[in-house]
Design a protein around this motif. Structure first.
Motif, PDB file in Angstrom:
ATOM      1  N   HIS A 326     114.747  37.208  82.382  1.00  0.00           N
ATOM      2  CA  HIS A 326     113.440  37.639  82.893  1.00  0.00           C
ATOM      3  C   HIS A 326     112.858  36.546  83.757  1.00  0.00           C
ATOM      4  CE1 HIS A 326     109.350  39.730  81.860  1.00  0.00           C
ATOM      5  NE2 HIS A 326     109.606  39.700  83.132  1.00  0.00           N
ATOM      6  N   TYR A 332     104.483  36.840  91.465  1.00  0.00           N
ATOM      7  CA  TYR A 332     104.160  37.847  90.456  1.00  0.00           C
ATOM      8  C   TYR A 332     102.686  37.751  90.061  1.00  0.00           C
ATOM      9  CZ  TYR A 332     105.301  40.957  86.572  1.00  0.00           C
ATOM     10  OH  TYR A 332     105.381  42.036  85.728  1.00  0.00           O
TER      11      TYR A 332
ATOM     12  N   LEU B  54      98.730  30.750  80.969  1.00  0.00           N
ATOM     13  CA  LEU B  54      99.689  31.730  80.464  1.00  0.00           C
ATOM     14  C   LEU B  54     100.849  31.746  81.443  1.00  0.00           C
ATOM     15  CD1 LEU B  54     100.410  34.181  78.576  1.00  0.00           C
ATOM     16  CD2 LEU B  54      99.385  35.595  80.306  1.00  0.00           C
ATOM     17  N   SER B  55     101.989  31.224  80.996  1.00  0.00           N
ATOM     18  CA  SER B  55     103.100  31.077  81.917  1.00  0.00           C
ATOM     19  C   SER B  55     103.922  32.356  82.022  1.00  0.00           C
ATOM     20  CB  SER B  55     103.981  29.920  81.448  1.00  0.00           C
ATOM     21  OG  SER B  55     104.865  29.546  82.451  1.00  0.00           O
ATOM     22  N   HIS B  56     104.094  33.064  80.901  1.00  0.00           N
ATOM     23  CA  HIS B  56     105.024  34.188  80.929  1.00  0.00           C
ATOM     24  C   HIS B  56     104.748  35.122  79.756  1.00  0.00           C
ATOM     25  CE1 HIS B  56     108.482  36.135  82.449  1.00  0.00           C
ATOM     26  NE2 HIS B  56     109.326  35.817  81.501  1.00  0.00           N
ATOM     27  N   ILE B  57     104.997  36.414  79.979  1.00  0.00           N
ATOM     28  CA  ILE B  57     105.056  37.356  78.863  1.00  0.00           C
ATOM     29  C   ILE B  57     106.382  38.088  79.011  1.00  0.00           C
ATOM     30  CG2 ILE B  57     104.004  39.299  77.679  1.00  0.00           C
ATOM     31  CD1 ILE B  57     101.416  38.699  79.073  1.00  0.00           C
ATOM     32  N   SER B  58     107.196  38.080  77.986  1.00  0.00           N
ATOM     33  CA  SER B  58     108.474  38.761  78.097  1.00  0.00           C
ATOM     34  C   SER B  58     108.673  39.686  76.913  1.00  0.00           C
ATOM     35  CB  SER B  58     109.605  37.744  78.172  1.00  0.00           C
ATOM     36  OG  SER B  58     110.799  38.411  78.525  1.00  0.00           O
ATOM     37  N   CYS B  59     109.559  40.664  77.101  1.00  0.00           N
ATOM     38  CA  CYS B  59     109.852  41.614  76.044  1.00  0.00           C
ATOM     39  C   CYS B  59     111.371  41.720  75.897  1.00  0.00           C
ATOM     40  CB  CYS B  59     109.256  42.963  76.413  1.00  0.00           C
ATOM     41  SG  CYS B  59     109.621  44.232  75.218  1.00  0.00           S
ATOM     42  N   ARG B 104      93.680  37.245  83.494  1.00  0.00           N
ATOM     43  CA  ARG B 104      93.697  38.375  84.412  1.00  0.00           C
ATOM     44  C   ARG B 104      95.138  38.785  84.759  1.00  0.00           C
ATOM     45  NH1 ARG B 104      92.919  42.177  86.489  1.00  0.00           N
ATOM     46  NH2 ARG B 104      91.866  42.558  88.423  1.00  0.00           N
ATOM     47  N   GLN B 105      96.042  37.792  84.930  1.00  0.00           N
ATOM     48  CA  GLN B 105      97.382  38.131  85.419  1.00  0.00           C
ATOM     49  C   GLN B 105      98.212  38.860  84.368  1.00  0.00           C
ATOM     50  OE1 GLN B 105      96.664  35.022  84.427  1.00  0.00           O
ATOM     51  NE2 GLN B 105      98.451  33.800  83.995  1.00  0.00           N
ATOM     52  N   ASN B 107      97.603  41.535  83.121  1.00  0.00           N
ATOM     53  CA  ASN B 107      97.582  42.934  83.511  1.00  0.00           C
ATOM     54  C   ASN B 107      98.898  43.360  84.168  1.00  0.00           C
ATOM     55  OD1 ASN B 107      96.880  45.093  85.681  1.00  0.00           O
ATOM     56  ND2 ASN B 107      95.258  45.234  84.165  1.00  0.00           N
ATOM     57  N   THR B 108      99.412  42.523  85.088  1.00  0.00           N
ATOM     58  CA  THR B 108     100.654  42.855  85.787  1.00  0.00           C
ATOM     59  C   THR B 108     101.821  42.920  84.818  1.00  0.00           C
ATOM     60  OG1 THR B 108      99.732  41.511  87.543  1.00  0.00           O
ATOM     61  CG2 THR B 108     101.964  42.281  87.842  1.00  0.00           C
ATOM     62  N   TYR B 109     101.915  41.931  83.920  1.00  0.00           N
ATOM     63  CA  TYR B 109     102.999  41.904  82.935  1.00  0.00           C
ATOM     64  C   TYR B 109     102.940  43.153  82.049  1.00  0.00           C
ATOM     65  CZ  TYR B 109     103.790  36.934  83.883  1.00  0.00           C
ATOM     66  OH  TYR B 109     104.082  35.740  84.465  1.00  0.00           O
ATOM     67  N   GLU B 112     104.037  46.320  83.745  1.00  0.00           N
ATOM     68  CA  GLU B 112     105.492  46.396  83.858  1.00  0.00           C
ATOM     69  C   GLU B 112     106.120  46.733  82.503  1.00  0.00           C
ATOM     70  OE1 GLU B 112     107.499  43.153  85.847  1.00  0.00           O
ATOM     71  OE2 GLU B 112     109.418  43.895  85.118  1.00  0.00           O
ATOM     72  N   MET B 116     108.582  49.755  81.889  1.00  0.00           N
ATOM     73  CA  MET B 116     109.996  49.457  81.709  1.00  0.00           C
ATOM     74  C   MET B 116     110.470  49.630  80.263  1.00  0.00           C
ATOM     75  SD  MET B 116     111.386  48.811  84.505  1.00  0.00           S
ATOM     76  CE  MET B 116     110.943  48.544  86.190  1.00  0.00           C
ATOM     77  N   PHE B 130     104.218  51.553  88.374  1.00  0.00           N
ATOM     78  CA  PHE B 130     104.186  50.192  88.908  1.00  0.00           C
ATOM     79  C   PHE B 130     105.357  49.978  89.867  1.00  0.00           C
ATOM     80  CE2 PHE B 130     104.993  45.521  88.089  1.00  0.00           C
ATOM     81  CZ  PHE B 130     104.000  45.106  88.942  1.00  0.00           C
ATOM     82  N   LEU B 131     106.570  49.904  89.329  1.00  0.00           N
ATOM     83  CA  LEU B 131     107.727  49.684  90.196  1.00  0.00           C
ATOM     84  C   LEU B 131     108.488  50.974  90.469  1.00  0.00           C
ATOM     85  CD1 LEU B 131     109.174  46.392  88.706  1.00  0.00           C
ATOM     86  CD2 LEU B 131     107.710  46.643  90.663  1.00  0.00           C
TER      87      LEU B 131
END
Lengths: 367, 188
Positions: A326, A332, B54-59, B104-105, B107-109, B112, B116, B130-131
């Motif tokens: 990821h 982004y 907040l650097s990253h949000i992953s799943c 705020r960012q 929201n984008t994560y 997605e 996804m 989104f995509l």
């Protein structure tokens, strides 16, 4: 009398857009009152495809995430795999990696010089800087065989050692580019049009920057000193001497000033690397790629690209293929929520200048 | 670095009960938490402890275990420490709290992730698409979504290519080389 608002579709095919994306602008006269980004024109499902490929095959896809600067992604993937596996990297390979990363940064700055000025109608700058960028691409071609996609920094080191006399040719190119950067200053930073169109436009102040998680030159352009190469050093950046420039204006102009100085710092770093590069091997051999299994675990690594912090989260479930890859690009964060907020109140003519200044890169958003 | 980690763990554990930590080499510290306290613990880390970035949000989809794992990665510019806040949710009815009022960012994560992985985010604003466009299938980043099957069903070969020669078979005929085992599955 209040003017009636109209909707203007900016993109996906538009010379001012930095890739294929669309911004739906609601405008009153020339002023934007609402902006909505729409992405999805470049989604290639790389991350899904990587789950079906082994660790070495998915490495070849990393460089394709973002075209203007491909090497940070390769380096991130290599570093993440090394962190999960605990693989050692030879010292010389680390120096070569830093050299390649900084050359890629320089090439990307050259492209930015062209894009930023092109968005304001100053096309001469683009002709110059993209022409000069070719000298760096020539070096890449000699070193890696490819001009844009290098696939050179891979897990365990780099793919091959420097060719004979390569350092000399790099230094010669740097001498030339350093002279050219002064010419760029005359054309760009002494230009009344550039000053008038960029000062006070596209403001991202400190509060907005922290709220939106802004990174890179945009953050440094509003006076916050932050650089992954200093804060969370990787490879051999902690042994090198360079400064992190900042500026207080928070507009396109101050971001341009920051990038102008960063290009010079990159040249300084490459010279230091070439001076202090040790000898030895450049590659710790990986096992047969078809049977290469990584232990169970995950890693999150970050690097500084021209657009800002790029992060990569890699998960291994103990098999021959990644469980999850990821990427988090700077675009982004900058390209969607921040861009939508910054565009409100600006002029239609400044949209593409603001996009270039924030480092919006749609391929990095969609992956 | 060890002192910083110990202090942080102590502060977190004093405020939240159901937290377990895992230490790693270098500047990384993991917290496993319950999904209910995600907004509280992230706000606490941001406001009280200085983890402002907040650097990253992953799943990650753990299909075999029937769970999604969500990872929030925070960074403190002062303490130079990466903090992973990890949580697991049921794969059948995945629901996550919204955190885009903290950053705020996010929201984008989250948009997605919703598209996804099909995770419902409570009270998330922003367009549903989104995509992807007009997507009717299961959320594509789930592990049980079959990419090849979908491609065969949706797309078709270019006309005039039906009698195209498989290069590998030609090579075998001419040089009498064997195809390695791993390459056999790619043969037509």
């Amino acid at each position: 009398m209040r003017e009636k608002a109209t909707t203007l579709y900016f993109g996906p095919q538009h010379p001012g857009i930095t890739g294929n994306m669309m911004i739906r602008l609601k405008v009153e006269g020339d002023t934007i009152i609402k902006a909505t980004t729409e992405v999805g024109y470049l989604h290639r499902a790389f991350e899904k495809l990587q789950e079906k490929r082994n660790w070495l095959q998915s490495f070849t896809m990393m460089c394709r995430f973002c075209v203007p600067e491909t090497d940070p992604m390769e380096e991130l993937y290599a570093r993440a795999v090394e962190e999960i596996e605990g693989r050692e990297v030879p010292e010389r390979a680390k120096y070569i990696r830093v050299m390649v990363l900084e050359l890629a940064r320089l090439a990307s700055f050259m492209l930015w010089y062209g894009g930023q000025n092109g968005s304001l109608g100053l096309y001469t700058m683009g002709q110059w800087s993209v022409g000069d960028r070719n000298y760096i691409l020539d070096l890449f071609e000699e070193l890696t065989g490819g001009r844009i996609y290098h696939m050179y920094i891979w897990p365990g080191g780099v793919r091959r050692d420097l060719p004979k006399g390569f350092e000399g040719r790099v230094l010669k190119t740097l001498d030339y580019l350093e002279k050219r950067l002064d010419d760029y200053d005359d054309l760009m930073f002494d230009n009344a049009i550039f000053k008038k169109r960029t000062q006070g436009v596209g403001i991202v102040d400190k509060a907005t920057a922290v709220e939106h998680g802004v990174v890179g030159a945009v953050l440094r352009g509003c006076g916050i000193k932050s650089d992954i190469r200093i804060d969370d050093p990787y490879e051999v950046y902690d042994k090198l001497d360079f400064i992190v420039p900042t500026s207080d204006g928070a507009d396109i102009w101050s971001r341009a000033l920051v990038r102008r100085q960063e290009a010079r710092q990159s040249i300084r770093i490459i010279r230091q690397v070439i001076d202090t590069m040790p000898g030895g091997s450049v590659y710790n051999k990986i096992p047969n790629p078809q049977k290469w299994k990584l232990p169970k675990g995950d890693a999150y690594v970050r690097a500084e690209s021209v657009r800002g912090e790029v992060g990569l989260y890699v998960v291994s479930d103990g098999g021959t293929m990644p469980r999850r890859v990821h990427l988090r690009g700077a675009a982004y964060v900058h390209g969607i929520t921040l861009l939508e907020d910054v565009l409100v109140g600006e002029n239609i003519a400044d949209v593409s200048a603001i996009m270039n200044s924030l480092g919006t890169c749609p391929p990095e958003i969609e992956r | 670095m060890k002192d910083i980690k110990a202090k942080l763990t102590e502060k977190i554990k004093a405020s939240f009960d159901t937290v377990s930590e895992k230490d790693y080499n270098g500047n990384r510290l993991d917290f496993h938490v319950d999904v209910k306290i995600i907004p509280q613990i992230l706000t606490f880390l941001k406001v009280n402890l200085g983890y402002i970035h907040l650097s990253h949000i992953s799943c990650v989809d753990w299909l075999e275990e029937g769970e999604f794992e969500i990872i929030y990665i925070l960074w403190s510019p002062v303490e130079k420490l990466k903090v992973f806040v990890r949580t697991r949710i049921n794969r059948e009815k995945p629901v996550l709290p919204n955190i885009d009022m903290i950053w705020r960012q996010a929201n984008t994560y989250e948009r997605e992730m919703r598209e996804m992985f099909g995770i419902e985010i409570e009270g998330l604003e922003g367009a549903e698409e989104f995509l992807l466009e007009d997507w009717q299938e299961m959320p594509p980043m789930r592990r049980d979504f079959q990419t090849e099957e979908y491609a065969e069903k949706t797309f078709w070969s270019r006309e005039g290519r039906e009698d195209a020669i498989d290069v590998r078979e030609e090579i075998i005929k001419r040089s009498r080389e064997e195809i390695p085992d791993f390459a056999k599955k790619y043969s037509r």
